[in-house]
Design a protein around this motif. Structure first.
Motif, PDB file in Angstrom:
ATOM      1  N   TYR A 135       0.652  -1.054  -0.100  1.00  0.00           N
ATOM      2  CA  TYR A 135      -0.327   0.113   0.059  1.00  0.00           C
ATOM      3  C   TYR A 135       0.956   1.131   0.181  1.00  0.00           C
ATOM      4  CZ  TYR A 135      -4.079  -2.952   1.066  1.00  0.00           C
ATOM      5  OH  TYR A 135      -4.769  -4.409   1.064  1.00  0.00           O
ATOM      6  N   VAL A 136       0.609   1.649  -0.825  1.00  0.00           N
ATOM      7  CA  VAL A 136       1.277   3.063  -1.284  1.00  0.00           C
ATOM      8  C   VAL A 136       0.668   4.050  -1.078  1.00  0.00           C
ATOM      9  CG1 VAL A 136       3.104   1.979  -2.381  1.00  0.00           C
ATOM     10  CG2 VAL A 136       1.578   2.934  -3.333  1.00  0.00           C
ATOM     11  N   ALA A 137       1.230   5.706  -1.041  1.00  0.00           N
ATOM     12  CA  ALA A 137       0.600   7.001  -1.377  1.00  0.00           C
ATOM     13  C   ALA A 137       1.369   7.523  -2.637  1.00  0.00           C
ATOM     14  CB  ALA A 137       0.319   7.949   0.142  1.00  0.00           C
ATOM     15  N   GLY A 138       0.955   7.743  -3.836  1.00  0.00           N
ATOM     16  CA  GLY A 138       1.197   7.910  -4.835  1.00  0.00           C
ATOM     17  C   GLY A 138       2.889   7.566  -4.707  1.00  0.00           C
ATOM     18  N   THR A 139       3.291   9.012  -4.667  1.00  0.00           N
ATOM     19  CA  THR A 139       4.559   8.563  -6.014  1.00  0.00           C
ATOM     20  C   THR A 139       5.658   9.668  -4.520  1.00  0.00           C
ATOM     21  OG1 THR A 139       4.616   9.993  -7.254  1.00  0.00           O
ATOM     22  CG2 THR A 139       4.375   7.974  -8.513  1.00  0.00           C
ATOM     23  N   THR A 140       5.044   9.096  -3.646  1.00  0.00           N
ATOM     24  CA  THR A 140       6.542   9.875  -2.573  1.00  0.00           C
ATOM     25  C   THR A 140       7.232   8.842  -2.257  1.00  0.00           C
ATOM     26  OG1 THR A 140       4.899   8.696  -0.663  1.00  0.00           O
ATOM     27  CG2 THR A 140       3.790  11.304  -0.978  1.00  0.00           C
ATOM     28  N   PRO A 141       8.515   9.645  -1.637  1.00  0.00           N
ATOM     29  CA  PRO A 141       9.417   9.149  -2.014  1.00  0.00           C
ATOM     30  C   PRO A 141       9.977   8.058  -1.130  1.00  0.00           C
ATOM     31  CG  PRO A 141      10.279  12.143  -1.373  1.00  0.00           C
ATOM     32  CD  PRO A 141       8.190  11.371  -1.047  1.00  0.00           C
ATOM     33  N   ASN A 142       8.828   8.311   0.101  1.00  0.00           N
ATOM     34  CA  ASN A 142       9.199   6.488   0.635  1.00  0.00           C
ATOM     35  C   ASN A 142       8.152   6.145   0.542  1.00  0.00           C
ATOM     36  OD1 ASN A 142       9.765   7.197   3.403  1.00  0.00           O
ATOM     37  ND2 ASN A 142       8.590   7.870   4.496  1.00  0.00           N
ATOM     38  N   SER A 143       7.298   5.880  -0.661  1.00  0.00           N
ATOM     39  CA  SER A 143       6.138   4.798  -1.160  1.00  0.00           C
ATOM     40  C   SER A 143       7.580   4.167  -2.804  1.00  0.00           C
ATOM     41  CB  SER A 143       4.425   5.335  -1.379  1.00  0.00           C
ATOM     42  OG  SER A 143       4.285   5.510  -0.727  1.00  0.00           O
ATOM     43  N   ASP A 144       7.730   5.488  -3.208  1.00  0.00           N
ATOM     44  CA  ASP A 144       8.698   4.590  -4.071  1.00  0.00           C
ATOM     45  C   ASP A 144       9.793   4.014  -3.481  1.00  0.00           C
ATOM     46  OD1 ASP A 144       7.097   5.916  -6.030  1.00  0.00           O
ATOM     47  OD2 ASP A 144       8.911   7.802  -6.621  1.00  0.00           O
ATOM     48  N   ARG A 145      11.038   4.293  -2.379  1.00  0.00           N
ATOM     49  CA  ARG A 145      11.738   3.827  -1.875  1.00  0.00           C
ATOM     50  C   ARG A 145      11.359   2.040  -1.768  1.00  0.00           C
ATOM     51  NH1 ARG A 145      14.154   7.508   0.425  1.00  0.00           N
ATOM     52  NH2 ARG A 145      12.414   8.024   2.246  1.00  0.00           N
ATOM     53  N   ALA A 146       9.812   2.492  -0.569  1.00  0.00           N
ATOM     54  CA  ALA A 146       9.380   0.666  -0.468  1.00  0.00           C
ATOM     55  C   ALA A 146       8.900   0.114  -1.762  1.00  0.00           C
ATOM     56  CB  ALA A 146       8.073   1.076   0.843  1.00  0.00           C
ATOM     57  N   LEU A 147       8.498   0.116  -2.714  1.00  0.00           N
ATOM     58  CA  LEU A 147       8.752  -0.364  -3.919  1.00  0.00           C
ATOM     59  C   LEU A 147      10.225  -1.060  -4.278  1.00  0.00           C
ATOM     60  CD1 LEU A 147       6.363  -1.536  -6.037  1.00  0.00           C
ATOM     61  CD2 LEU A 147       6.484   0.449  -7.314  1.00  0.00           C
ATOM     62  N   LYS A 148      10.686  -0.312  -4.557  1.00  0.00           N
ATOM     63  CA  LYS A 148      11.980  -0.180  -4.911  1.00  0.00           C
ATOM     64  C   LYS A 148      12.460  -1.954  -3.916  1.00  0.00           C
ATOM     65  CE  LYS A 148      12.447   3.468  -7.365  1.00  0.00           C
ATOM     66  NZ  LYS A 148      13.490   5.008  -7.664  1.00  0.00           N
TER      67      LYS A 148
END
Length: 126
Positions: free
Chosen positions: A31-44
């Motif tokens: 679960y992410v919130a758009g393309t926030t830095p934390n969300s992008d980092r978690a996905l990568k």
């Protein structure tokens, strides 16, 4: 070292850790919130961990809570990013950018010690 032991050792080290631990397929929901830095980092970070430790043995669904806000209530999500491992059981929840691989694997129930202890069995000087 006997030929049989060498064959067992080769089989152990030529398999991903997840296949040594379980033949079950891993199912993750991030679960992410758009393309926030934390969300992008978690996905990568999750993709890096999954490709290294669960290659060809996982499925990942990414849910953007901006697009699907009802999921926050349905899944009781209180922080973003949140990772839910549905399978194999037990279900696990992790919050954060998933940057510490050792902690993530431990939380998912994967022990790197198993691989090392199997190697020690065949090589006492390890």
């Amino acid at each position: 070292m006997e030929k049989e032991d060498a064959t067992k050792l080769a089989k152990i080290f030529n398999q991903p850790i997840a296949k040594q631990m379980s033949n079950e397929r891993y199912f993750f929901r991030l679960y992410v919130a758009g393309t926030t830095p934390n969300s992008d980092r978690a996905l990568k970070n999750l993709q890096r961990i999954a490709e290294k430790y669960f290659p060809d043995n996982y499925e990942l669904e990414v849910i953007d809570v901006y697009e699907h806000p009802e999921q926050l209530l349905l899944e009781n999500i209180v922080a973003i990013p949140t990772l839910i491992k549905d399978s194999p059981l037990p279900v696990k929840r992790l919050v954060g950018d998933l940057s510490n691989t050792k902690i993530i694997l431990t939380a998912l129930g994967i022990s790197l010690k198993n691989k090392e202890s199997q190697y020690r069995k065949f090589n006492p000087n390890y």
